[in-house]
Design an enzyme around this catalytic site. Structure first.
Site, PDB file in Angstrom:
ATOM      1  N   GLU A  91      50.825  -9.759   8.754  1.00  0.00           N
ATOM      2  CA  GLU A  91      51.722 -10.725   9.375  1.00  0.00           C
ATOM      3  C   GLU A  91      52.369 -10.147  10.626  1.00  0.00           C
ATOM      4  O   GLU A  91      52.611 -10.860  11.604  1.00  0.00           O
ATOM      5  CB  GLU A  91      52.798 -11.160   8.373  1.00  0.00           C
ATOM      6  CG  GLU A  91      52.265 -12.005   7.236  1.00  0.00           C
ATOM      7  CD  GLU A  91      51.569 -13.265   7.732  1.00  0.00           C
ATOM      8  OE1 GLU A  91      52.074 -13.905   8.689  1.00  0.00           O
ATOM      9  OE2 GLU A  91      50.502 -13.617   7.174  1.00  0.00           O
ATOM     10  N   SER A 176      36.693   4.617  15.689  1.00  0.00           N
ATOM     11  CA  SER A 176      36.200   3.241  15.773  1.00  0.00           C
ATOM     12  C   SER A 176      34.683   3.101  15.728  1.00  0.00           C
ATOM     13  O   SER A 176      34.169   2.198  15.073  1.00  0.00           O
ATOM     14  CB  SER A 176      36.734   2.571  17.045  1.00  0.00           C
ATOM     15  OG  SER A 176      38.115   2.351  16.951  1.00  0.00           O
ATOM     16  N   HIS A 312      37.512  -9.593   8.262  1.00  0.00           N
ATOM     17  CA  HIS A 312      37.107  -8.223   8.550  1.00  0.00           C
ATOM     18  C   HIS A 312      38.259  -7.450   9.175  1.00  0.00           C
ATOM     19  O   HIS A 312      38.501  -6.296   8.846  1.00  0.00           O
ATOM     20  CB  HIS A 312      35.899  -8.211   9.490  1.00  0.00           C
ATOM     21  CG  HIS A 312      35.465  -6.840   9.883  1.00  0.00           C
ATOM     22  ND1 HIS A 312      35.879  -6.228  11.052  1.00  0.00           N
ATOM     23  CD2 HIS A 312      34.687  -5.928   9.257  1.00  0.00           C
ATOM     24  CE1 HIS A 312      35.357  -5.016  11.125  1.00  0.00           C
ATOM     25  NE2 HIS A 312      34.637  -4.810  10.059  1.00  0.00           N
ATOM     26  N   SER A 313      38.965  -8.085  10.079  1.00  0.00           N
ATOM     27  CA  SER A 313      40.136  -7.497  10.719  1.00  0.00           C
ATOM     28  C   SER A 313      40.935  -8.643  11.324  1.00  0.00           C
ATOM     29  O   SER A 313      40.577  -9.817  11.190  1.00  0.00           O
ATOM     30  CB  SER A 313      39.725  -6.502  11.819  1.00  0.00           C
ATOM     31  OG  SER A 313      39.154  -7.194  12.921  1.00  0.00           O
TER      32      SER A 313
END
Length: 426
Positions: A91, A176, A312-313
């Site tokens: 959030e 990443s 996923h993200s």
């Protein structure tokens, strides 16, 4: 006489002749022509506890699984803490307070694997191993400092959020690029093997089934297998690599079958079953160190079948490639935390009042660290240029001077920097 010779010849004819070529050691010649495509029944999936929280008949006993009230409660509390952290930080990203986040919804049983590792074992994570860090002692403040890139972040604010790392906890910093951690884990495990320490250490490497589509996956498994590296490769097969379902990633029998192809001892487990995950990792660690009485150090592959409940993200909208009904159906019928809670309740180790108290307490703790993290200072801008060279190169010095000039010349654009750091750090 001729009949006896015929029978003797026939007897000899049915014995297959072993292939002597060096490229395949366990093959036999056959006159029956045919290609092999791996068709047929897939590898079994080990489960210790069903979706209703009941231990499976005929499986390992409670003692063999290492089940105690203390352990069960700790695993459950860590799951709740991870879930609460995910809810609040997701959030926060949606509100623009942090730039990026990834949740572990539906994959909380991964924490079970952490309980079977030793603190000295090194861990190479991908994206959803926050639960492993929680179990190993990563604090809520450390999570917040990393996601906010504040002055307390061990990475000095130079990584994206959820790219955690901790030298203290032997957890290598997440990067990443996909799959880079696999060959790194194989190499690290080889170095650990050469240490010849009394206790022995393993490299635990987590990755998703999408990472197994990259070339580094194959290089890592082959390297670990041929060099006998004590690596545990743990594949979280959650059904989707970002927006690509597994049906579009591969045709074969999941990821486990690939381990077998590289001569690696392999098991497939129910990734929503924390006891199955814990037990498989415990056995895999012994095998990796050669402590199982069956050989020397070697790699092991665990494929944990699960389902990604969340996106996923925060850069992904999974409703574009799967229905919301499908996701809710999985959440309702087989959630790892619900399964473990049912197990606890069936033994009178947990009740509704304790559940409410834990949820409230955990939420307050996360929100407290969350509010403090937003107020903490950022690392000095000088940290952008350090930790690469022993001494700054002329080019870096020039860039540093240019950055300092820009901050002084355009203070309105860097006001937050000056407020957080003070002019002496700029």
């Amino acid at each position: 006489m001729s009949t006896k010779l015929s029978r003797s010849s026939a007897s000899k004819a049915v014995q297959p002749e072993k292939v002597m070529f060096p490229g395949a050691r366990d093959s036999y010649f056959t006159s029956q022509f045919g290609f092999t495509a791996g068709e047929g029944q897939g590898l079994p999936t080990f489960r210790a506890m069903d979706a209703n929280g009941r231990l499976c008949e005929g499986g390992p006993t409670e003692e063999e699984l290492g089940i105690t009230k203390e352990m069960a409660l700790r695993l459950y509390r860590e799951m709740v803490q991870l879930n609460t952290l995910d809810v609040i930080m997701y959030e926060a990203q949606r509100q623009g307070r942090i730039s990026f986040y990834m949740t572990s919804y539906g994959e909380e049983s991964l924490i079970g694997s952490a309980s079977s590792l030793r603190p000295e074992d090194v861990v190479f994570g991908q994206y959803r191993e926050a639960g492993v860090l929680l179990y190993r002692g990563f604090t809520l403040r450390e999570f917040m400092d990393q996601c906010y890139g504040s002055v307390g972040d061990s990475g000095k604010g130079r990584q994206m959020p959820v790219h955690f790392g901790s030298a203290r906890l032997n957890f290598h910093t997440i990067s990443s690029p996909l799959t880079t951690q696999l060959p790194q884990a194989a190499g690290a495990a080889y170095a650990l093997k050469r240490e010849s320490s009394e206790e022995g250490r393993v490299a635990m490497c987590y990755f998703g089934e999408g990472a197994a589509s990259e070339g580094d996956f194959h290089a890592a498994l082959n390297m670990a297998a041929t060099l006998g590296c004590p690596t545990i490769f743990y594949c979280r097969n959650n059904g989707f690599a970002i927006s690509t379902p597994s049906t579009e990633q591969y045709v074969g029998d999941g990821i486990a079958s690939r381990g077998i192809g590289y001569g690696i001892e392999t098991i497939r487990v129910d990734g929503n079953d924390v006891w199955a995950v814990k037990y498989a990792t415990e056995k895999a660690r012994k095998m990796a160190l050669g402590d199982d009485g069956k050989g020397s150090p070697r790699p092991v592959l665990i494929e944990a079948l699960t389902y990604r409940i969340g996106h996923h993200s925060t850069s992904d909208d999974s409703s574009a490639y799967r229905s919301k009904e499908e996701v809710e159906d999985w959440r309702r019928k087989d959630d790892p935390m619900t399964r473990l809670r049912r197990f606890l309740e069936s033994r009178d180790w947990w009740n509704a009042e304790e559940e409410t108290a834990l949820r409230d307490e955990t939420r307050k703790a996360v929100l407290s660290e969350f509010s403090q993290a937003e107020k903490r200072a950022k690392p000095p801008i000088s940290d952008l240029f350090t930790d690469v060279y022993d001494e700054l190169t002329p080019a870096l010095k020039e860039q540093q001077q240019e950055m300092e000039r820009l901050v002084r010349e355009y203070p309105e654009y860097y006001q937050s920097v000056r407020e957080h750091q003070g002019s002496e750090n700029v």
